[in-house]
Write an enzyme that holds these catalytic residues in place. Structure first.
Site, short mmCIF file in Angstrom:
data_model
loop_
_atom_site.label_atom_id
_atom_site.label_comp_id
_atom_site.label_asym_id
_atom_site.label_seq_id
_atom_site.Cartn_x
_atom_site.Cartn_y
_atom_site.Cartn_z
N GLY A 101 35.74 -77.18 -78.76
CA GLY A 101 34.52 -76.78 -78.34
C GLY A 101 34.44 -76.31 -76.91
O GLY A 101 35.14 -76.36 -76.34
N GLY A 103 33.72 -77.38 -73.86
CA GLY A 103 33.64 -78.43 -73.09
C GLY A 103 33.28 -78.38 -71.63
O GLY A 103 32.64 -79.37 -71.15
N ARG A 104 33.17 -77.17 -70.92
CA ARG A 104 32.48 -76.94 -69.70
C ARG A 104 31.87 -75.64 -69.48
O ARG A 104 31.53 -74.96 -68.67
CB ARG A 104 33.52 -77.12 -68.71
CG ARG A 104 34.93 -76.26 -68.56
CD ARG A 104 35.76 -76.70 -67.79
NE ARG A 104 37.05 -75.89 -67.95
CZ ARG A 104 37.57 -75.11 -67.16
NH1 ARG A 104 36.77 -74.51 -66.26
NH2 ARG A 104 38.58 -74.61 -67.36
N LYS A 124 30.50 -71.30 -66.74
CA LYS A 124 31.53 -71.78 -66.97
C LYS A 124 31.61 -72.77 -65.82
O LYS A 124 31.53 -72.39 -64.36
CB LYS A 124 32.77 -71.04 -66.86
CG LYS A 124 34.27 -71.84 -67.12
CD LYS A 124 35.37 -70.72 -67.67
CE LYS A 124 36.92 -71.64 -67.87
NZ LYS A 124 37.69 -70.66 -68.08
N GLY A 137 33.20 -81.31 -67.14
CA GLY A 137 32.43 -80.28 -67.50
C GLY A 137 32.26 -79.24 -66.13
O GLY A 137 31.41 -78.25 -66.21
N ARG A 194 30.00 -65.68 -66.93
CA ARG A 194 30.74 -64.77 -67.60
C ARG A 194 29.81 -64.01 -68.59
O ARG A 194 28.93 -64.78 -69.28
CB ARG A 194 32.11 -65.38 -67.92
CG ARG A 194 32.14 -66.31 -68.96
CD ARG A 194 33.33 -66.84 -69.29
NE ARG A 194 33.52 -68.04 -70.31
CZ ARG A 194 34.62 -68.80 -70.69
NH1 ARG A 194 35.82 -68.12 -70.07
NH2 ARG A 194 34.50 -69.83 -71.40
N ARG A 201 35.25 -67.18 -81.24
CA ARG A 201 36.64 -67.22 -81.07
C ARG A 201 37.27 -67.36 -82.59
O ARG A 201 36.73 -67.97 -83.50
CB ARG A 201 37.15 -68.19 -80.30
CG ARG A 201 36.54 -68.13 -78.86
CD ARG A 201 36.19 -69.67 -78.46
NE ARG A 201 35.34 -69.59 -77.23
CZ ARG A 201 36.00 -69.59 -76.28
NH1 ARG A 201 37.28 -69.53 -75.86
NH2 ARG A 201 35.37 -69.60 -74.78
N ASP A 273 41.97 -71.11 -79.75
CA ASP A 273 40.81 -71.18 -79.26
C ASP A 273 40.30 -70.33 -78.11
O ASP A 273 39.36 -70.24 -77.65
CB ASP A 273 40.26 -72.47 -79.00
CG ASP A 273 41.29 -73.06 -77.94
OD1 ASP A 273 42.47 -73.08 -78.19
OD2 ASP A 273 40.78 -73.78 -76.88
#
Length: 521
Positions: A101, A103-104, A124, A137, A194, A201, A273
């Site tokens: 998943g 995470g950050r 991000k 994170g 971003r 994914r 991922d």
């Protein structure tokens, strides 16, 4: 005035995590969890992509406003934003890792620009999510600069990629152990925004399949086809539609791999991922460009022994990753032949793209069967002679095929002894190459133009990025903006910017950040 339009189909059309409490957890039956960015101490805009800002509809006044830094630093939301972290799994270094998943990374929403384009805005380094595991994170400045610069550099190279809108400093310090060797340091923090049409994914599909959750898997597939593959409308329904969709994913991935090989890019961590369903380059971590041509090179310290994700093996890894995706999607099929057909399409598409790239890089009007052997022989010589890939191919365009010499590639050699050893064979290759070019009916100027459109003069070498990072860490962000401007025109000769087109200096051969990097950020 910041007032974009959002149409957040991912959170509207797919099931979400009903648990909104903080804390890391396993999330079942849901494609995402709602989570807000964690505010930072002092959000300050450090750099931005003027190209991407214009495409999204942000004016210069918008970008210069305090609100812009607050929103894209994680301290505020615009009307219509519905932030979330996506839930997915993945194979990491060939092993199933379970739930991973975002995470950050936190998606703010799906923005619709004036041309009707859909762009997902994602921060991000915006703080912890239910998928952060033991991490905080956050992201540090060095990794954020690398992602910001490479996202834009790849776009201007013509390589399918996610984009970057902004780089915001947080005014906070973060502890990181860069090489996982027990020597952590405090580093300045930053947040990158971003941008992509979709951040879905391979791992989004792998996770529900691993849990035998066929319903969520089908919902994700139907949603992805509906939103991200509009060209498939009218293709069919059910398994026929899924089969063609998977084949398109295979095609896009093949094209991406061919581009990476063409420009000398190494992703460094091709876990499933980190593979985009749209065939985009995604998740810029320990990436690099090959300096001296070496199919066995990887920039990732974690992969230094196995070298699973080395430069020359990237197409094979992509095929393996697609096989894992096919295995997950097999829950939607009665038999696997349609998925096997998709994998065969990857192979044929990659071979076609690679042959075309060979023709373009060598300045040939069309590719013949023998040209593949000609290119392979050259690559063997480049490896043996420790020759710079970018400089050699760029110089090759200036060779006089009626009197060929190595003079245009003079600056491409790293080691005099290895040059001396390989030079006779290289001269012989050059004679064969010149004879092949003379055979074709392609004017010299047209040949040179064709080659220079495929072989960049400027690439984002690790040492260049590290120099910009060093300056930024000392408070001078000008190195980032200067490098970004150079990388906006990678195929053009830019007077006064020869320093950005030189081979890797000796001091950068082993220096941290200039040769190999870790996943730590």
């Amino acid at each position: 005035m910041l007032n974009p339009h959002f149409d957040n189909r991912f959170v509207r059309d797919l099931p979400g995590d009903p648990d909104t409490s903080p804390g890391v957890r396993q999330v079942h039956g849901a494609a995402y969890s709602r989570v807000a960015p964690t505010p930072v101490a002092q959000p300050r805009l450090l750099a931005y992509s003027a190209d991407m800002a214009r495409r999204l509809g942000f004016s210069e006044a918008d970008v210069a406003s305090e609100d812009f830094a607050r929103v894209f630093g994680g301290n505020a939301l615009l009307p219509g934003m519905q932030p979330f972290a996506a839930n997915y799994g993945g194979h990491q270094f060939g092993q199933w890792a379970g739930q991973l998943g975002d995470g950050r990374a936190i998606t703010l929403g799906e923005m619709i620009n004036a041309d009707g384009e859909r762009w997902e805005l994602q921060l991000k380094g915006a703080g912890p999510t239910p998928y952060s595991r033991s991490a905080d994170g956050r992201a540090v400045l060095r990794s954020s600069i690398r992602e910001f610069l490479c996202s834009e550099a790849m776009h201007h190279l013509g390589v399918p990629t996610t984009r970057a809108l902004s780089l915001v400093g947080t005014g906070e310090w973060i502890e990181r152990d860069m090489f996982y060797d027990g020597h952590p340091q405090m580093e300045p923090g930053a947040v990158v925004c971003r941008v992509a049409p979709s951040f879905i994914r391979f791992g989004n599909f792998e996770l529900p399949a691993s849990r035998n959750d066929a319903e969520l898997l089908r919902q994700l597939a139907d949603f992805c086809i509906r939103r991200d593959f509009p060209e498939l409308r009218g293709v069919g329904r059910g398994q026929a539609l899924y089969a063609e969709w998977f084949a398109r994913v295979c095609e896009r991935t093949a094209v991406l791999m061919a581009h990476w090989i063409r420009v000398g890019f190494v992703h460094g961590v091709m876990n499933t991922d980190n593979m985009s369903i749209l065939g985009l380059t995604i998740d810029y971590g320990p990436y690099g460009w090959v300096d001296n041509f070496d199919p066995g090179w990887t920039p990732n310290t974690t992969d230094r022994y196995q070298r699973r994700y080395r430069f020359g093996q990237q197409p094979q890894v992509a095929y393996w990753n697609l096989g894992r995706l096919a295995g997950s999607l097999s829950l939607l099929f009665d038999d696997t032949e349609p998925l096997q057909a998709g994998l065969r399409r990857f192979v044929s598409t990659y071979l076609d793209a690679d042959r075309e790239n060979t023709a373009r890089k060598l300045g040939l009007a069309e590719s013949r069967e023998e040209d593949t052997a000609l290119m392979q022989h050259l690559q063997d010589l480049l490896t043996e002679g420790e020759i710079d890939m970018t400089l050699f191919f760029r110089g090759l365009a200036d060779v006089d095929v009626h009197s060929p010499t190595l003079a245009p590639m003079e600056d491409a050699f790293y080691d005099p002894a290895r040059r001396e050893a390989v030079e006779p064979a290289l001269r012989e290759w050059l004679e064969r190459y010149a004879a092949r070019v003379v055979q074709q009916d392609l004017p010299a100027a047209q040949r040179r133009e064709r080659m220079n459109a495929a072989n960049p003069r400027y690439v984002l070498r690790n040492y260049l990025a590290q120099q910009a990072i060093d300056r930024a860490t000392e408070g001078d962000i000008a190195g980032v903006t200067e490098l970004l401007e150079v990388m906006r025109h990678p195929y053009d000769d830019q007077p006064g910017r020869d320093a950005y087109a030189r081979r890797r200096p000796d001091w950068a051969r082993e220096r941290a950040g200039c040769s190999m990097l870790s996943c730590s950020s």
